[in-house]
Design a protein around this motif. Sequence first.
Motif, short mmCIF file in Angstrom:
data_model
loop_
_atom_site.label_atom_id
_atom_site.label_comp_id
_atom_site.label_asym_id
_atom_site.label_seq_id
_atom_site.Cartn_x
_atom_site.Cartn_y
_atom_site.Cartn_z
N SER A 102 -3.23 81.85 26.75
CA SER A 102 -2.23 83.00 27.84
C SER A 102 -0.99 83.05 26.92
N TYR A 103 -1.09 83.86 27.37
CA TYR A 103 0.81 83.99 26.75
C TYR A 103 1.63 83.00 27.95
N SER A 159 -4.69 90.38 20.22
CA SER A 159 -4.06 91.11 21.58
C SER A 159 -4.81 92.36 20.82
N ASP A 209 0.75 90.67 26.51
CA ASP A 209 -0.58 90.58 26.91
C ASP A 209 -1.47 89.43 25.57
N THR A 243 -4.10 86.72 23.49
CA THR A 243 -4.53 85.79 24.68
C THR A 243 -5.00 84.62 22.88
#
Length: 158
Positions: free
Chosen positions: A49-50, A90, A69, A71
Amino acid sequence: MSNRTMPSTGQLLTPIVAGATVLLAAAALSGCSQLLDELHKVHQESFASYSEAAEGWVGVDIPSWIPDDATQLHNYATFNEAQSVVGVSSESQPVGCADAERRGLPFATPDWAPADMLELPDGGLLGDVFLCGDYEVVPYGDGWVGWFSATEEGQTPS
């Protein structure tokens, strides 16, 4: 006098060759990526994840063009950060970018990066990219691939 003889060259080299073979086999079985990364003076990291990437990005700050957002974030960079390739999944557009003519090419194609990311259907190379700060970025699959290439000694992406 002793009847001892000196070992032959083959007898001396056999343990060395056997040891090297064992090391290469072990490296191949372990994916050898860490050994090869060390030899090529690169590091690579992957994040789900970010938020994980923002905390664990190595060498420099996480690139500002990456949407929050994102990943499946990947970073492949030289130890001195003069070259890097970044990939993310994304649905959002990259942040703070403008259309531009491609200036360069990624310095490497890591396992996770598509080898054909810059190819046009006719076999030519993509001419247009998004310029996102110091990175050139292109859409690919369900996300984006970007790269940074230093143009002067000691430069790293800002």
